[in-house]
Write a protein that holds these residues in place. Structure first.
Motif, mmCIF file in Angstrom:
data_model
loop_
_atom_site.group_PDB
_atom_site.id
_atom_site.type_symbol
_atom_site.label_atom_id
_atom_site.label_comp_id
_atom_site.label_asym_id
_atom_site.label_seq_id
_atom_site.Cartn_x
_atom_site.Cartn_y
_atom_site.Cartn_z
ATOM 1 N N ILE A 68 -19.205 29.104 8.570
ATOM 2 C CA ILE A 68 -18.269 29.881 7.770
ATOM 3 C C ILE A 68 -18.571 31.352 7.993
ATOM 4 C CG2 ILE A 68 -19.734 29.739 5.713
ATOM 5 C CD1 ILE A 68 -17.118 29.682 4.031
ATOM 6 N N GLU A 69 -17.526 32.136 8.117
ATOM 7 C CA GLU A 69 -17.709 33.567 8.321
ATOM 8 C C GLU A 69 -18.401 34.186 7.119
ATOM 9 O OE1 GLU A 69 -14.194 35.694 9.442
ATOM 10 O OE2 GLU A 69 -13.633 34.184 10.914
ATOM 11 N N VAL A 70 -19.342 35.069 7.389
ATOM 12 C CA VAL A 70 -20.034 35.779 6.324
ATOM 13 C C VAL A 70 -19.022 36.511 5.443
ATOM 14 C CG1 VAL A 70 -21.632 37.695 5.851
ATOM 15 C CG2 VAL A 70 -22.195 35.980 7.607
ATOM 16 N N ALA A 71 -18.006 37.083 6.056
ATOM 17 C CA ALA A 71 -16.994 37.831 5.302
ATOM 18 C C ALA A 71 -16.133 36.937 4.412
ATOM 19 C CB ALA A 71 -16.103 38.608 6.272
ATOM 20 N N ASP A 76 -22.151 37.840 -3.768
ATOM 21 C CA ASP A 76 -23.321 37.345 -4.489
ATOM 22 C C ASP A 76 -23.865 36.041 -3.900
ATOM 23 O OD1 ASP A 76 -21.023 36.063 -5.408
ATOM 24 O OD2 ASP A 76 -21.859 35.673 -7.386
ATOM 25 N N ASP A 77 -23.245 35.527 -2.857
ATOM 26 C CA ASP A 77 -23.733 34.348 -2.148
ATOM 27 C C ASP A 77 -24.267 34.785 -0.788
ATOM 28 O OD1 ASP A 77 -23.125 32.332 -4.052
ATOM 29 O OD2 ASP A 77 -21.007 32.478 -3.500
ATOM 30 N N GLY A 78 -24.956 33.876 -0.133
ATOM 31 C CA GLY A 78 -25.488 34.181 1.186
ATOM 32 C C GLY A 78 -26.718 35.060 1.097
ATOM 33 N N ASN A 79 -27.067 35.663 2.210
ATOM 34 C CA ASN A 79 -28.241 36.517 2.327
ATOM 35 C C ASN A 79 -27.782 37.842 2.916
ATOM 36 O OD1 ASN A 79 -30.484 37.879 3.392
ATOM 37 N ND2 ASN A 79 -31.601 35.980 3.743
ATOM 38 N N PHE A 80 -27.892 38.917 2.147
ATOM 39 C CA PHE A 80 -27.358 40.207 2.599
ATOM 40 C C PHE A 80 -28.057 40.740 3.842
ATOM 41 C CE2 PHE A 80 -30.788 41.415 -0.200
ATOM 42 C CZ PHE A 80 -31.337 42.542 0.400
ATOM 43 N N GLU A 81 -29.224 40.212 4.181
ATOM 44 C CA GLU A 81 -29.945 40.658 5.381
ATOM 45 C C GLU A 81 -29.597 39.828 6.620
ATOM 46 O OE1 GLU A 81 -34.029 40.468 4.257
ATOM 47 O OE2 GLU A 81 -33.850 42.129 2.846
ATOM 48 N N TYR A 82 -28.776 38.831 6.479
ATOM 49 C CA TYR A 82 -28.426 37.939 7.585
ATOM 50 C C TYR A 82 -27.620 38.725 8.621
ATOM 51 C CZ TYR A 82 -26.808 33.610 9.840
ATOM 52 O OH TYR A 82 -26.539 32.604 10.727
ATOM 53 N N TYR A 84 -25.908 37.851 11.396
ATOM 54 C CA TYR A 84 -24.884 37.209 12.211
ATOM 55 C C TYR A 84 -23.550 37.133 11.470
ATOM 56 C CZ TYR A 84 -29.070 36.095 14.777
ATOM 57 O OH TYR A 84 -30.254 36.193 15.446
ATOM 58 N N ARG A 85 -22.495 36.822 12.210
ATOM 59 C CA ARG A 85 -21.150 36.805 11.628
ATOM 60 C C ARG A 85 -20.812 35.503 10.903
ATOM 61 N NH1 ARG A 85 -17.701 38.156 16.657
ATOM 62 N NH2 ARG A 85 -16.869 36.244 15.817
ATOM 63 N N ARG A 86 -21.559 34.434 11.187
ATOM 64 C CA ARG A 86 -21.235 33.132 10.586
ATOM 65 C C ARG A 86 -22.508 32.480 10.043
ATOM 66 N NH1 ARG A 86 -16.126 31.990 11.845
ATOM 67 N NH2 ARG A 86 -16.225 29.810 11.276
ATOM 68 N N TYR A 87 -22.364 31.820 8.890
ATOM 69 C CA TYR A 87 -23.445 31.023 8.325
ATOM 70 C C TYR A 87 -23.321 29.590 8.808
ATOM 71 C CZ TYR A 87 -24.718 34.515 4.813
ATOM 72 O OH TYR A 87 -25.149 35.635 4.178
ATOM 73 N N PRO A 88 -24.447 28.939 9.079
ATOM 74 C CA PRO A 88 -24.394 27.508 9.394
ATOM 75 C C PRO A 88 -24.038 26.725 8.137
ATOM 76 C CG PRO A 88 -26.665 28.259 9.284
ATOM 77 C CD PRO A 88 -25.803 29.472 9.113
ATOM 78 N N ALA A 89 -23.213 25.701 8.315
ATOM 79 C CA ALA A 89 -22.707 24.960 7.163
ATOM 80 C C ALA A 89 -22.588 23.472 7.481
ATOM 81 C CB ALA A 89 -21.338 25.512 6.761
ATOM 82 N N LEU A 90 -22.466 22.711 6.425
ATOM 83 C CA LEU A 90 -22.171 21.287 6.499
ATOM 84 C C LEU A 90 -20.836 21.093 5.803
ATOM 85 C CD1 LEU A 90 -23.143 18.383 7.170
ATOM 86 C CD2 LEU A 90 -24.157 18.333 4.872
ATOM 87 N N LYS A 91 -19.881 20.498 6.518
ATOM 88 C CA LYS A 91 -18.535 20.333 5.973
ATOM 89 C C LYS A 91 -18.301 18.916 5.464
ATOM 90 C CE LYS A 91 -14.857 22.278 7.445
ATOM 91 N NZ LYS A 91 -13.523 22.797 7.542
ATOM 92 N N ILE A 92 -17.733 18.849 4.288
ATOM 93 C CA ILE A 92 -17.217 17.593 3.772
ATOM 94 C C ILE A 92 -15.813 17.468 4.363
ATOM 95 C CG2 ILE A 92 -16.578 16.261 1.730
ATOM 96 C CD1 ILE A 92 -18.556 18.150 0.172
ATOM 97 N N GLY A 126 -30.676 24.949 10.630
ATOM 98 C CA GLY A 126 -30.113 25.898 9.685
ATOM 99 C C GLY A 126 -28.845 25.358 9.048
ATOM 100 N N VAL A 127 -28.890 25.178 7.743
ATOM 101 C CA VAL A 127 -27.719 24.794 6.951
ATOM 102 C C VAL A 127 -27.912 25.461 5.595
ATOM 103 C CG1 VAL A 127 -26.442 22.933 5.833
ATOM 104 C CG2 VAL A 127 -27.477 22.528 8.051
ATOM 105 N N ARG A 128 -26.969 26.300 5.218
ATOM 106 C CA ARG A 128 -27.089 26.980 3.936
ATOM 107 C C ARG A 128 -25.893 26.738 3.031
ATOM 108 N NH1 ARG A 128 -29.768 32.130 1.991
ATOM 109 N NH2 ARG A 128 -28.689 32.457 0.029
#
Length: 183
Positions: A68-71, A76-82, A84-92, A126-128
């Motif tokens: 998922i795109e960081v943007a 208030d979610d995620g990590n402001f120091e990350y 990269y443009r996308r977070y690793p995710a697990l999709k339902i 990595g899955v957040r």
């Protein structure tokens, strides 16, 4: 009446699994289970888990890797120091409850199991974030369990996410606070 989580069992679908009694209110979800789930699994595109109550298949959910795109998530979610443009995710990718078992806690149980799987996976890769592209009539269900709307627009579905790492940190903080009050 809600069925306690410990009453359910979970299994990964296989060609020998009897799913003949399952039917939910959504024909697309029924069709996926009966015609695509095994093939997707054999091709390593998705994994479908069944939820059983005694000997009955009462629901299923399908998981796939995602990002998922960081943007697209709230500040208030995620990590402001990350960096990269996308977070690793697990999709339902799919989640369905048999129409005879609606409103009995089966959807909640599948989300809890998904969270458990995400926690285990995050120990290896990595899955957040958990993501789901929800049908319009299911958005309220996911929001009840802490999912938020992503900023991505789509007319057929609503993109939702949950920062499960944030949830784990909040739980840990509350445990530490309650431990402090014991002294």
């Amino acid at each position: 009446m809600k069925i306690p989580f410990n009453q359910f069992s979970f299994s990964i679908i296989d060609p020998n699994t009897d799913i003949s009694g399952f039917e939910c209110d959504n024909p697309d979800l029924n069709d996926f289970l009966y015609t695509d789930a095994i093939h997707y699994q054999e091709e390593r595109l998705a994994v479908t888990r069944l939820i059983h109550l005694q000997n009955n298949v009462v629901g299923y959910f399908t998981l796939v890797s995602d990002s998922i795109e960081v943007a697209a998530i709230h500040s208030d979610d995620g990590n402001f120091e990350y960096p990269y443009r996308r977070y690793p995710a697990l999709k339902i990718a799919r989640l369905a409850t048999d129409s005879h078992y609606q409103k009995q806690g089966i959807g909640r149980a599948m989300l809890l199991k998904t969270m458990q799987i995400a926690i285990v996976l995050s120990g290896y890769i990595g899955v957040r974030i958990l993501t789901v592209d929800s049908k319009h009539d299911s958005v309220e269900f996911y929001e009840k369990f802490g999912f938020k709307r992503a900023t991505r627009k789509n007319h057929e579905t609503i993109s939702l996410y949950r920062d499960f790492h944030r949830t784990l940190c909040d739980i840990q903080d509350k445990r530490e606070e309650s431990d402090i009050t014991k002294y």
